[in-house]
Design a protein around this motif. Structure first.
Motif, PDB file in Angstrom:
ATOM      1  N   ALA A  59       3.419  93.203  46.770  1.00 49.09           N
ATOM      2  CA  ALA A  59       3.166  92.947  45.358  1.00 49.09           C
ATOM      3  C   ALA A  59       4.023  91.739  44.980  1.00 49.09           C
ATOM      4  O   ALA A  59       5.211  91.700  45.299  1.00 49.09           O
ATOM      5  CB  ALA A  59       3.550  94.159  44.521  1.00 49.09           C
ATOM      6  N   VAL A  60       3.429  90.749  44.305  1.00 50.44           N
ATOM      7  CA  VAL A  60       4.073  89.435  44.204  1.00 50.44           C
ATOM      8  C   VAL A  60       4.040  88.894  42.774  1.00 50.44           C
ATOM      9  O   VAL A  60       3.014  88.987  42.089  1.00 50.44           O
ATOM     10  CB  VAL A  60       3.367  88.417  45.136  1.00 50.44           C
ATOM     11  N   ILE A  61       5.177  88.335  42.343  1.00 50.90           N
ATOM     12  CA  ILE A  61       5.196  87.410  41.214  1.00 50.90           C
ATOM     13  C   ILE A  61       5.141  86.020  41.831  1.00 50.90           C
ATOM     14  O   ILE A  61       6.092  85.593  42.492  1.00 50.90           O
ATOM     15  CB  ILE A  61       6.457  87.550  40.356  1.00 50.90           C
ATOM     16  N   GLU A  62       4.044  85.318  41.649  1.00 51.39           N
ATOM     17  CA  GLU A  62       3.829  84.056  42.356  1.00 51.39           C
ATOM     18  C   GLU A  62       4.773  82.956  41.879  1.00 51.39           C
ATOM     19  O   GLU A  62       5.212  82.121  42.673  1.00 51.39           O
ATOM     20  CB  GLU A  62       2.376  83.624  42.190  1.00 51.39           C
ATOM     21  N   LYS A  63       5.067  82.921  40.595  1.00 57.21           N
ATOM     22  CA  LYS A  63       6.046  81.993  40.046  1.00 57.21           C
ATOM     23  C   LYS A  63       6.956  82.781  39.102  1.00 57.21           C
ATOM     24  O   LYS A  63       6.563  83.091  37.974  1.00 57.21           O
ATOM     25  CB  LYS A  63       5.369  80.843  39.293  1.00 57.21           C
ATOM     26  N   ASN A 361      10.943  77.303  39.749  1.00 55.48           N
ATOM     27  CA  ASN A 361      10.397  78.641  39.947  1.00 55.48           C
ATOM     28  C   ASN A 361      10.714  79.176  41.335  1.00 55.48           C
ATOM     29  O   ASN A 361      10.739  78.435  42.317  1.00 55.48           O
ATOM     30  CB  ASN A 361       8.880  78.630  39.771  1.00 55.48           C
ATOM     31  N   THR A 362      10.930  80.472  41.395  1.00 57.97           N
ATOM     32  CA  THR A 362      11.019  81.168  42.676  1.00 57.97           C
ATOM     33  C   THR A 362       9.868  82.165  42.730  1.00 57.97           C
ATOM     34  O   THR A 362       8.888  82.040  41.985  1.00 57.97           O
ATOM     35  CB  THR A 362      12.402  81.831  42.837  1.00 57.97           C
ATOM     36  N   LEU A 363       9.946  83.143  43.609  1.00 57.09           N
ATOM     37  CA  LEU A 363       8.929  84.186  43.674  1.00 57.09           C
ATOM     38  C   LEU A 363       9.610  85.527  43.875  1.00 57.09           C
ATOM     39  O   LEU A 363      10.808  85.598  44.176  1.00 57.09           O
ATOM     40  CB  LEU A 363       7.923  83.931  44.793  1.00 57.09           C
ATOM     41  N   LEU A 364       8.876  86.582  43.687  1.00 56.08           N
ATOM     42  CA  LEU A 364       9.355  87.935  43.982  1.00 56.08           C
ATOM     43  C   LEU A 364       8.290  88.643  44.779  1.00 56.08           C
ATOM     44  O   LEU A 364       7.104  88.603  44.425  1.00 56.08           O
ATOM     45  CB  LEU A 364       9.681  88.702  42.696  1.00 56.08           C
ATOM     46  N   MET A 365       8.711  89.299  45.882  1.00 57.78           N
ATOM     47  CA  MET A 365       7.791  90.039  46.745  1.00 57.78           C
ATOM     48  C   MET A 365       8.349  91.443  46.949  1.00 57.78           C
ATOM     49  O   MET A 365       9.508  91.600  47.341  1.00 57.78           O
ATOM     50  CB  MET A 365       7.649  89.337  48.102  1.00 57.78           C
ATOM     51  N   GLY A 366       7.529  92.454  46.676  1.00 56.35           N
ATOM     52  CA  GLY A 366       7.965  93.832  46.828  1.00 56.35           C
ATOM     53  C   GLY A 366       7.050  94.624  47.730  1.00 56.35           C
ATOM     54  O   GLY A 366       5.814  94.548  47.595  1.00 56.35           O
ATOM     55  N   VAL A 367       7.643  95.365  48.649  1.00 57.82           N
ATOM     56  CA  VAL A 367       6.887  96.216  49.568  1.00 57.82           C
ATOM     57  C   VAL A 367       7.518  97.602  49.584  1.00 57.82           C
ATOM     58  O   VAL A 367       8.738  97.746  49.513  1.00 57.82           O
ATOM     59  CB  VAL A 367       6.883  95.610  50.995  1.00 57.82           C
ATOM     60  N   GLU A 378       0.794  86.139  38.101  1.00 59.70           N
ATOM     61  CA  GLU A 378       0.898  84.685  38.264  1.00 59.70           C
ATOM     62  C   GLU A 378       2.282  84.172  37.885  1.00 59.70           C
ATOM     63  O   GLU A 378       2.875  83.359  38.609  1.00 59.70           O
ATOM     64  CB  GLU A 378      -0.163  83.982  37.425  1.00 59.70           C
ATOM     65  N   SER A 379       2.825  84.643  36.765  1.00 58.68           N
ATOM     66  CA  SER A 379       4.140  84.182  36.335  1.00 58.68           C
ATOM     67  C   SER A 379       4.804  85.241  35.478  1.00 58.68           C
ATOM     68  O   SER A 379       4.134  86.021  34.791  1.00 58.68           O
ATOM     69  CB  SER A 379       4.021  82.864  35.557  1.00 58.68           C
ATOM     70  N   ALA A 380       6.135  85.272  35.539  1.00 58.58           N
ATOM     71  CA  ALA A 380       6.920  86.203  34.729  1.00 58.58           C
ATOM     72  C   ALA A 380       8.366  85.734  34.748  1.00 58.58           C
ATOM     73  O   ALA A 380       8.795  85.004  35.641  1.00 58.58           O
ATOM     74  CB  ALA A 380       6.819  87.637  35.268  1.00 58.58           C
ATOM     75  N   ASP A 381       9.127  86.173  33.761  1.00 58.20           N
ATOM     76  CA  ASP A 381      10.543  85.814  33.663  1.00 58.20           C
ATOM     77  C   ASP A 381      11.399  86.803  34.443  1.00 58.20           C
ATOM     78  O   ASP A 381      11.099  88.004  34.506  1.00 58.20           O
ATOM     79  CB  ASP A 381      10.991  85.807  32.202  1.00 58.20           C
ATOM     80  N   ASN A 382      12.501  86.318  34.983  1.00 53.02           N
ATOM     81  CA  ASN A 382      13.335  87.183  35.817  1.00 53.02           C
ATOM     82  C   ASN A 382      14.151  88.203  35.025  1.00 53.02           C
ATOM     83  O   ASN A 382      14.742  89.108  35.615  1.00 53.02           O
ATOM     84  CB  ASN A 382      14.243  86.357  36.727  1.00 53.02           C
ATOM     85  N   ILE A 383      14.175  88.113  33.705  1.00 50.33           N
ATOM     86  CA  ILE A 383      14.901  89.116  32.914  1.00 50.33           C
ATOM     87  C   ILE A 383      14.283  90.505  33.040  1.00 50.33           C
ATOM     88  O   ILE A 383      14.941  91.501  32.722  1.00 50.33           O
ATOM     89  CB  ILE A 383      14.969  88.736  31.417  1.00 50.33           C
ATOM     90  N   ILE A 397      17.489 103.523  31.285  1.00 53.98           N
ATOM     91  CA  ILE A 397      18.163 102.425  30.592  1.00 53.98           C
ATOM     92  C   ILE A 397      18.246 102.791  29.117  1.00 53.98           C
ATOM     93  O   ILE A 397      17.239 102.804  28.408  1.00 53.98           O
ATOM     94  CB  ILE A 397      17.409 101.091  30.775  1.00 53.98           C
ATOM     95  N   ASP A 398      19.447 103.076  28.663  1.00 54.20           N
ATOM     96  CA  ASP A 398      19.643 103.477  27.274  1.00 54.20           C
ATOM     97  C   ASP A 398      20.411 102.438  26.466  1.00 54.20           C
ATOM     98  O   ASP A 398      20.751 102.680  25.306  1.00 54.20           O
ATOM     99  CB  ASP A 398      20.390 104.818  27.218  1.00 54.20           C
ATOM    100  N   HIS A 399      20.704 101.294  27.089  1.00 52.65           N
ATOM    101  CA  HIS A 399      21.437 100.237  26.391  1.00 52.65           C
ATOM    102  C   HIS A 399      20.508  99.054  26.168  1.00 52.65           C
ATOM    103  O   HIS A 399      19.437  98.948  26.777  1.00 52.65           O
ATOM    104  CB  HIS A 399      22.663  99.819  27.205  1.00 52.65           C
ATOM    105  N   LYS A 400      20.914  98.134  25.307  1.00 53.04           N
ATOM    106  CA  LYS A 400      20.082  96.989  24.946  1.00 53.04           C
ATOM    107  C   LYS A 400      20.086  95.951  26.066  1.00 53.04           C
ATOM    108  O   LYS A 400      21.149  95.562  26.558  1.00 53.04           O
ATOM    109  CB  LYS A 400      20.596  96.364  23.652  1.00 53.04           C
ATOM    110  N   ILE A 401      18.906  95.515  26.459  1.00 53.84           N
ATOM    111  CA  ILE A 401      18.763  94.420  27.428  1.00 53.84           C
ATOM    112  C   ILE A 401      17.708  93.449  26.893  1.00 53.84           C
ATOM    113  O   ILE A 401      17.034  93.724  25.895  1.00 53.84           O
ATOM    114  CB  ILE A 401      18.374  94.931  28.830  1.00 53.84           C
ATOM    115  N   ASP A 402      17.572  92.316  27.566  1.00 54.55           N
ATOM    116  CA  ASP A 402      16.591  91.317  27.143  1.00 54.55           C
ATOM    117  C   ASP A 402      15.232  91.502  27.799  1.00 54.55           C
ATOM    118  O   ASP A 402      14.230  90.998  27.296  1.00 54.55           O
ATOM    119  CB  ASP A 402      17.117  89.908  27.452  1.00 54.55           C
ATOM    120  N   GLY A 403      15.187  92.196  28.933  1.00 53.50           N
ATOM    121  CA  GLY A 403      13.932  92.402  29.635  1.00 53.50           C
ATOM    122  C   GLY A 403      13.290  93.729  29.298  1.00 53.50           C
ATOM    123  O   GLY A 403      13.836  94.554  28.557  1.00 53.50           O
TER     124      GLY A 403
END
Length: 414
Positions: A59-63, A361-367, A378-383, A397-403
């Motif tokens: 499963a991939v985030i291409e950018k 841009n980088t990518l993310l790959m998950g297996v 196609e694209s997503a932010d790393n947050i 996650i019970d605290h405030k984050i940006d993502g």
């Protein structure tokens, strides 16, 4: 050779799958691998055999867009906190924090290990709060006590650490009996980034570095998958990076020291940290407002250069809400900030805005059983990666984050 690699990869992916009749009792495990400077298109350019196969099945985030500035420490902290640099506090690889009265530099061990520089709750601290063990083999921030915790197992950074030592340690951690082994672990490789800096993104040296990492990761995944059934693990693997890399050969240099020389004494009253795409300015004279105003006057009409006081930094950067950000910043996406007295010898760099410089841009790959094989975003932010990892591990996650999880939810098994 291609047939052999294809068959081997099928076996490895099968090892990451959930086929045991007792699968419902398996604990989720996640290994997060960062290949520093792994640009989104490096698989196509440099053709590393294992990682290219991994991308096809993952499963991939291409950018995947890093946060600004697209530097190593800020983005590694963003990945494991879900916070922008302006919120987790590591606003560059080098900066001054006036609230602490301290400098932060990668080479300054007393700063890197000082938890006062860091905000947020890293994933290993979140895991500890919820009774889960973790292990980090080189990850920015992992040597500091943050949010009350360090990783259960961690190693002090060694820039020349042999690949085999790293791989063996990760395997040893996952060989530990249930209750002792980490369910979340990280591994880091700097070599691709270094060769991109010294020789350029598309250089033979960058290719060789990536192929060396490729062979190491192939060995590691093979060994870990052999453990998955015997250790009763649901094994998930994410391979990603902090940023990409841009070749510098065609960029014009702006020599900041020569510009500042137009105002005698200004360079003594303003401290500049950083070169390349972004420089932070810390005023330290008696009349800081006047010095900053003069600095802006000197730089504001230079082509391809932007300069802002902190309060005026554009919202597009999401980079103005922390005291450690300079009193002003200079940035460029089409030139290179340099010093005539000490000009750079680098052939590649990062730190630019991703929206303006797609090479960042980088990518993310998950297996693994948590991922939908073949899913593509196609694209997503790393947050958002923090929320994804917490979901895989069953952490709240019970605290405030940006993502948030929603943008990356399509990567998860349906």
């Amino acid at each position: 050779m291609r047939l052999f690699l294809g068959l081997l990869f099928t076996v490895l992916i099968a090892g990451c799958s959930n086929t045991s009749p007792n699968a419902e009792q398996r604990e989720p495990h996640l290994l997060l691998i960062s290949v520093d400077g792994y640009r989104y298109d490096y698989n196509a350019i440099h053709q590393p055999p294992f990682l290219s196969q991994f991308e096809q099945q993952a499963a991939v985030i291409e950018k995947m867009a890093p946060s600004f500035p697209t530097k190593t420490f800020p983005n590694h902290l963003t990945l494991v906190t879900g916070l922008l640099p302006e919120n987790h506090g590591i606003v560059s690889n080098g900066f001054h924090n006036p609230a602490l009265g301290e400098d932060y530099f990668l080479s300054r061990a007393e700063a890197v290990t000082n938890g006062d520089f860091y905000s947020g709750i890293p994933l290993w601290s979140l895991a500890a709060e919820q009774g889960m063990k973790s292990g980090t083999y080189f990850w920015p921030g992992s040597e500091a006590k943050i949010a009350g915790h360090r990783p259960t197992y961690y190693t002090a950074y060694n820039h020349v650490e042999d690949f085999q030592i790293r791989i063996d340690q990760i395997v040893e951690w996952f060989e530990l009996p249930q209750g002792e082994r980490p369910q979340f672990a990280t591994l880091y490789f700097h070599e691709v980034d270094s060769m991109g800096h010294y020789h350029g993104a598309t250089s033979e040296q960058a290719r060789d570095a990536l192929h060396k990492v490729d062979a190491a990761v192939a060995q590691l995944v093979e060994r870990l998958n052999a453990l998955a059934d015997t250790q009763n693990m649901d094994l998930n693997i994410i391979i990603t990076s902090d940023h990409g890399m841009k070749d510098l050969a065609k960029l014009d240099r702006v020599f900041m020291d020569e510009v500042m020389a137009q105002e005698p004494g200004l360079s003594e009253r303003l401290r500049l940290i950083g070169t390349g795409p972004v420089t932070q300015i810390y005023a330290q004279g008696e009349d800081k407002a006047a010095d900053l105003a003069r600095m802006i006057e000197l730089f504001q009409d230079i082509p391809n250069i932007e300069i802002y006081k902190r309060e005026d930094i554009p919202m597009r950067l999401l980079f103005k809400g922390h005291v450690a950000i300079g009193d002003a910043i200079i940035l460029t996406n089409e030139s290179y900030l340099d010093n005539a007295e000490r000009p750079t010898t680098l052939m590649g760099n990062h730190g630019f805005e991703t929206a303006a410089v797609p090479e960042m841009n980088t990518l993310l790959m998950g297996v693994g059983p948590a991922f939908e094989s073949g899913a593509r975003i196609e694209s997503a932010d790393n947050i958002h990666v923090y929320s994804l990892m917490a979901e895989i591990l069953g952490l709240s996650i019970d605290h405030k984050i940006d993502g948030e999880l929603a943008p990356l939810a399509p990567l998860l098994a349906q």
